[in-house]
Design an enzyme around this catalytic site. Structure first.
Site, PDB file in Angstrom:
ATOM      1  N   ARG A 146      -0.961  -0.677  -8.730  1.00  0.00           N
ATOM      2  CA  ARG A 146      -2.322  -0.224  -8.414  1.00  0.00           C
ATOM      3  C   ARG A 146      -2.323   1.300  -8.501  1.00  0.00           C
ATOM      4  O   ARG A 146      -1.576   1.964  -7.795  1.00  0.00           O
ATOM      5  CB  ARG A 146      -2.706  -0.654  -7.005  1.00  0.00           C
ATOM      6  CG  ARG A 146      -4.092  -0.140  -6.596  1.00  0.00           C
ATOM      7  CD  ARG A 146      -4.331  -0.273  -5.095  1.00  0.00           C
ATOM      8  NE  ARG A 146      -4.259  -1.637  -4.646  1.00  0.00           N
ATOM      9  CZ  ARG A 146      -3.976  -1.987  -3.381  1.00  0.00           C
ATOM     10  NH1 ARG A 146      -3.725  -1.071  -2.476  1.00  0.00           N
ATOM     11  NH2 ARG A 146      -3.932  -3.253  -3.040  1.00  0.00           N
ATOM     12  N   GLN A 173      -0.185   7.116  -6.457  1.00  0.00           N
ATOM     13  CA  GLN A 173      -1.310   8.041  -6.198  1.00  0.00           C
ATOM     14  C   GLN A 173      -1.281   9.176  -7.227  1.00  0.00           C
ATOM     15  O   GLN A 173      -0.313   9.955  -7.256  1.00  0.00           O
ATOM     16  CB  GLN A 173      -1.161   8.617  -4.788  1.00  0.00           C
ATOM     17  CG  GLN A 173      -1.141   7.562  -3.688  1.00  0.00           C
ATOM     18  CD  GLN A 173      -0.432   8.021  -2.425  1.00  0.00           C
ATOM     19  OE1 GLN A 173       0.553   8.758  -2.488  1.00  0.00           O
ATOM     20  NE2 GLN A 173      -0.902   7.583  -1.268  1.00  0.00           N
ATOM     21  N   THR A 219     -10.420   2.511  -8.320  1.00  0.00           N
ATOM     22  CA  THR A 219     -11.278   3.700  -8.233  1.00  0.00           C
ATOM     23  C   THR A 219     -12.743   3.271  -8.200  1.00  0.00           C
ATOM     24  O   THR A 219     -13.105   2.223  -8.745  1.00  0.00           O
ATOM     25  CB  THR A 219     -11.051   4.657  -9.422  1.00  0.00           C
ATOM     26  OG1 THR A 219     -11.893   5.803  -9.260  1.00  0.00           O
ATOM     27  CG2 THR A 219     -11.349   4.023 -10.772  1.00  0.00           C
ATOM     28  N   ASP A 266       0.856  -1.196   0.000  1.00  0.00           N
ATOM     29  CA  ASP A 266       0.000   0.000   0.000  1.00  0.00           C
ATOM     30  C   ASP A 266       0.885   1.237   0.000  1.00  0.00           C
ATOM     31  O   ASP A 266       2.027   1.198   0.457  1.00  0.00           O
ATOM     32  CB  ASP A 266      -0.863   0.040   1.277  1.00  0.00           C
ATOM     33  CG  ASP A 266      -2.097  -0.852   1.181  1.00  0.00           C
ATOM     34  OD1 ASP A 266      -2.376  -1.384   0.104  1.00  0.00           O
ATOM     35  OD2 ASP A 266      -2.774  -0.992   2.214  1.00  0.00           O
ATOM     36  N   ALA A 283      -5.366   8.823  -0.813  1.00  0.00           N
ATOM     37  CA  ALA A 283      -6.287   9.046   0.303  1.00  0.00           C
ATOM     38  C   ALA A 283      -5.705   9.955   1.385  1.00  0.00           C
ATOM     39  O   ALA A 283      -6.314  10.126   2.424  1.00  0.00           O
ATOM     40  CB  ALA A 283      -6.657   7.690   0.916  1.00  0.00           C
ATOM     41  N   ARG A 342     -11.873   6.802   4.916  1.00  0.00           N
ATOM     42  CA  ARG A 342     -13.123   6.557   4.166  1.00  0.00           C
ATOM     43  C   ARG A 342     -14.119   7.684   4.421  1.00  0.00           C
ATOM     44  O   ARG A 342     -14.849   8.095   3.533  1.00  0.00           O
ATOM     45  CB  ARG A 342     -13.753   5.209   4.552  1.00  0.00           C
ATOM     46  CG  ARG A 342     -12.899   3.976   4.292  1.00  0.00           C
ATOM     47  CD  ARG A 342     -12.591   3.702   2.828  1.00  0.00           C
ATOM     48  NE  ARG A 342     -11.562   4.479   2.194  1.00  0.00           N
ATOM     49  CZ  ARG A 342     -10.244   4.283   2.265  1.00  0.00           C
ATOM     50  NH1 ARG A 342      -9.765   3.306   2.961  1.00  0.00           N
ATOM     51  NH2 ARG A 342      -9.404   5.063   1.621  1.00  0.00           N
TER      52      ARG A 342
HETATM   53  C1  LIG Z   1      -8.628  -1.165  -4.043  1.00  0.00           C
HETATM   54  C2  LIG Z   1      -8.202   0.181  -3.524  1.00  0.00           C
HETATM   55  C3  LIG Z   1      -6.981   0.277  -2.894  1.00  0.00           C
HETATM   56  C4  LIG Z   1      -6.538   1.540  -2.443  1.00  0.00           C
HETATM   57  N1  LIG Z   1      -5.268   1.668  -1.916  1.00  0.00           N
HETATM   58  C5  LIG Z   1      -4.812   2.888  -1.586  1.00  0.00           C
HETATM   59  C6  LIG Z   1      -3.469   3.090  -1.147  1.00  0.00           C
HETATM   60  O1  LIG Z   1      -2.664   2.167  -1.020  1.00  0.00           O
HETATM   61  N2  LIG Z   1      -3.082   4.360  -0.861  1.00  0.00           N
HETATM   62  C7  LIG Z   1      -3.936   5.432  -0.984  1.00  0.00           C
HETATM   63  O2  LIG Z   1      -3.521   6.582  -0.743  1.00  0.00           O
HETATM   64  N3  LIG Z   1      -5.215   5.264  -1.365  1.00  0.00           N
HETATM   65  C8  LIG Z   1      -5.663   4.018  -1.664  1.00  0.00           C
HETATM   66  N4  LIG Z   1      -6.967   3.882  -2.085  1.00  0.00           N
HETATM   67  C9  LIG Z   1      -7.939   5.000  -1.918  1.00  0.00           C
HETATM   68  C10 LIG Z   1      -7.943   5.938  -3.102  1.00  0.00           C
HETATM   69  O3  LIG Z   1      -6.733   6.650  -3.162  1.00  0.00           O
HETATM   70  C11 LIG Z   1      -9.099   6.934  -2.992  1.00  0.00           C
HETATM   71  O4  LIG Z   1      -8.947   7.710  -1.824  1.00  0.00           O
HETATM   72  C12 LIG Z   1     -10.477   6.286  -2.973  1.00  0.00           C
HETATM   73  O5  LIG Z   1     -10.538   5.203  -3.832  1.00  0.00           O
HETATM   74  C13 LIG Z   1     -11.553   7.303  -3.381  1.00  0.00           C
HETATM   75  O6  LIG Z   1     -11.298   7.766  -4.672  1.00  0.00           O
HETATM   76  P1  LIG Z   1     -12.146   7.300  -5.972  1.00  0.00           P
HETATM   77  O7  LIG Z   1     -11.152   7.037  -7.050  1.00  0.00           O
HETATM   78  O8  LIG Z   1     -12.967   6.143  -5.609  1.00  0.00           O
HETATM   79  O9  LIG Z   1     -12.948   8.563  -6.428  1.00  0.00           O
HETATM   80  P2  LIG Z   1     -13.852   9.605  -5.644  1.00  0.00           P
HETATM   81  O10 LIG Z   1     -13.961  10.764  -6.560  1.00  0.00           O
HETATM   82  O11 LIG Z   1     -13.347   9.836  -4.255  1.00  0.00           O
HETATM   83  O12 LIG Z   1     -15.230   8.854  -5.538  1.00  0.00           O
HETATM   84  C14 LIG Z   1     -16.045   8.587  -6.669  1.00  0.00           C
HETATM   85  C15 LIG Z   1     -17.339   7.950  -6.215  1.00  0.00           C
HETATM   86  O13 LIG Z   1     -17.088   6.696  -5.608  1.00  0.00           O
HETATM   87  C16 LIG Z   1     -17.908   6.499  -4.469  1.00  0.00           C
HETATM   88  N5  LIG Z   1     -17.040   6.506  -3.262  1.00  0.00           N
HETATM   89  C17 LIG Z   1     -15.747   6.870  -3.192  1.00  0.00           C
HETATM   90  N6  LIG Z   1     -15.257   6.747  -1.941  1.00  0.00           N
HETATM   91  C18 LIG Z   1     -16.279   6.320  -1.200  1.00  0.00           C
HETATM   92  C19 LIG Z   1     -16.424   6.007   0.166  1.00  0.00           C
HETATM   93  N7  LIG Z   1     -15.401   6.128   1.031  1.00  0.00           N
HETATM   94  N8  LIG Z   1     -17.641   5.592   0.613  1.00  0.00           N
HETATM   95  C20 LIG Z   1     -18.685   5.457  -0.231  1.00  0.00           C
HETATM   96  N9  LIG Z   1     -18.607   5.741  -1.555  1.00  0.00           N
HETATM   97  C21 LIG Z   1     -17.435   6.164  -2.034  1.00  0.00           C
HETATM   98  C22 LIG Z   1     -18.875   7.635  -4.469  1.00  0.00           C
HETATM   99  O14 LIG Z   1     -19.982   7.280  -5.248  1.00  0.00           O
HETATM  100  C23 LIG Z   1     -18.086   8.745  -5.159  1.00  0.00           C
HETATM  101  O15 LIG Z   1     -18.898   9.731  -5.723  1.00  0.00           O
HETATM  102  C24 LIG Z   1      -7.399   2.650  -2.581  1.00  0.00           C
HETATM  103  C25 LIG Z   1      -8.629   2.529  -3.212  1.00  0.00           C
HETATM  104  C26 LIG Z   1      -9.035   1.319  -3.690  1.00  0.00           C
HETATM  105  C27 LIG Z   1     -10.340   1.237  -4.405  1.00  0.00           C
END
Ligand SMILES: Cc1cc2nc3c(=O)[nH]c(=O)nc-3n(C[C@H](O)[C@H](O)[C@H](O)COP(=O)(O)OP(=O)(O)OC[C@H]3O[C@@H](n4cnc5c(N)ncnc54)[C@H](O)[C@@H]3O)c2cc1C
Length: 309
Positions: free
Chosen positions: A185, A164, A227, A135, A190, A290
């Protein structure tokens, strides 16, 4: 970055906030939506259930920023037990693990210890017949995480990285890591990053995501698109249609409990979908990230706090 998001991520680091959130009974209800359970068997059960639905998984033993070697050792032990159980349960072909280097000692300032601990997790994954993804945490850890990745990949070329798109350096990192055997990935990120290192607004982060996706798709590695963003998913599906890649040479990844119908829709359309499954007792940092991602989650959480206490 959205001001509410910045505020929540800043509050997450405050010990008084941590105490209130960690003690509130309602926190556990909210946690249940995003976390598979507290122990190894909860994680294994989730992996088995997802495999039954045609979904792959990557399991994360919750915990980060450990500040003594004994806690780092406990994390390694937890991963060793988990990997052995995934193999016994017959799902290691579909379930891998995600590891935060800060949970195996990165904050202790001893790079050899981190490498030794991460190597033990990789050896256990190899014995189980699966893989490990490191991660990515906040910007202070990016360079050292990628340095440890490079060392691990000398022996286990399948160790995956997370990049990221919020960080400006990521486009270069994508080029660097788009070679054969590389598993990357790609996510938005986040964590709160300083403005000089990161894109200033969400649209720029999305544009950078698409540029990075193009680079990874043009390379020879395995891009893993993490995403939930419907617009980005549509763009990724379009880009996939324009490149010559064999089926299964790309993954879509989503978090446990978030957009489960979309997880199934993508899998049913023939894509490899991997669900990130956190389990364990140290859920605080994960929950706060989250909540920060989505104002609706925070509103739901605050409303529950008010109606319960
Ligand atoms: C498999 C996976 C592994 C990840 N690993 C890392 C990592 O190692 N390091 C890191 O910094 N980040 C990690 N992340 C988190 C990532 O960086 C984002 O913060 C997160 O995925 C939200 O961004 P988004 O691309 O989904 O888009 P966003 O624009 O944030 O969300 C788009 C839509 O998705 C839905 N959604 C998004 N987040 C949520 C939520 N929390 N609850 C409910 N609905 C939601 C909503 O409908 C929202 O409108 C990971 C994410 C995933 C999916």
């Amino acid at each position: 970055m959205n001001p509410l998001r910045t505020l929540i991520l800043a509050a997450a680091g405050d010990d008084r906030v941590r105490e209130v959130v960690a003690r509130a009974p309602v926190s556990r209800d909210v946690v249940r939506r995003f976390v598979a359970g507290e122990d190894t068997e909860d994680g294994v059960r989730a992996a088995v259930r997802l495999a039954g639905q045609g979904l792959c998984s990557t399991l994360d033993h919750l915990g980060e920023d450990v500040l003594d070697a004994a806690d780092a050792e406990a994390t390694v032990g937890a991963y060793e037990r988990l990997l052995a159980r995934l193999a016994e349960a017959g799902v290691a072909g579909r379930a891998e693990v995600s590891v935060k280097l800060s949970a195996v000692g990165q904050k202790l300032g001893d790079a050899d210890l981190v490498l030794r601990n991460a190597s033990r997790v990789c050896a256990a994954a190899e014995a189980a017949g699966t893989t490990v993804t490191l991660d990515m945490e906040d910007h202070t850890t990016t360079a050292s995480t990628l340095a440890t990745l490079a060392q691990l990949r000398q022996r286990w070329p399948w160790v995956g990285a997370v990049l990221q798109s919020a960080l400006r350096r990521t486009e270069d990192d994508c080029r660097e890591l788009s070679g054969p055997g590389s598993r990357v990935r790609l996510c938005k990120g986040a964590y709160a990053h300083p403005e000089e290192l990161a894109h200033r607004d969400a649209h720029q982060v999305d544009l950078a995501y698409v540029r990075c996706a193009r680079t990874l798709l043009a390379g020879d590695g395995l891009p893993m698109f993490a995403t939930h963003d419907p617009r980005l998913v549509a763009i990724l599906l379009h880009l996939l249609g324009t490149v010559k890649r064999p089926p299964g040479s790309v993954e879509f990844q989503l978090l446990y409990g978030i957009r489960p119908a979309e997880q199934l829709r993508l899998a049913r359309a023939g894509h490899t979908v991997r669900v990130y499954v956190p389990y364990g007792q140290a859920w605080y940092g994960y929950l706060m990230r989250r909540l920060a991602e989505r104002p609706a989650n925070t509103a739901f959480f605050l409303r529950s706090l008010v109606t319960r206490t």
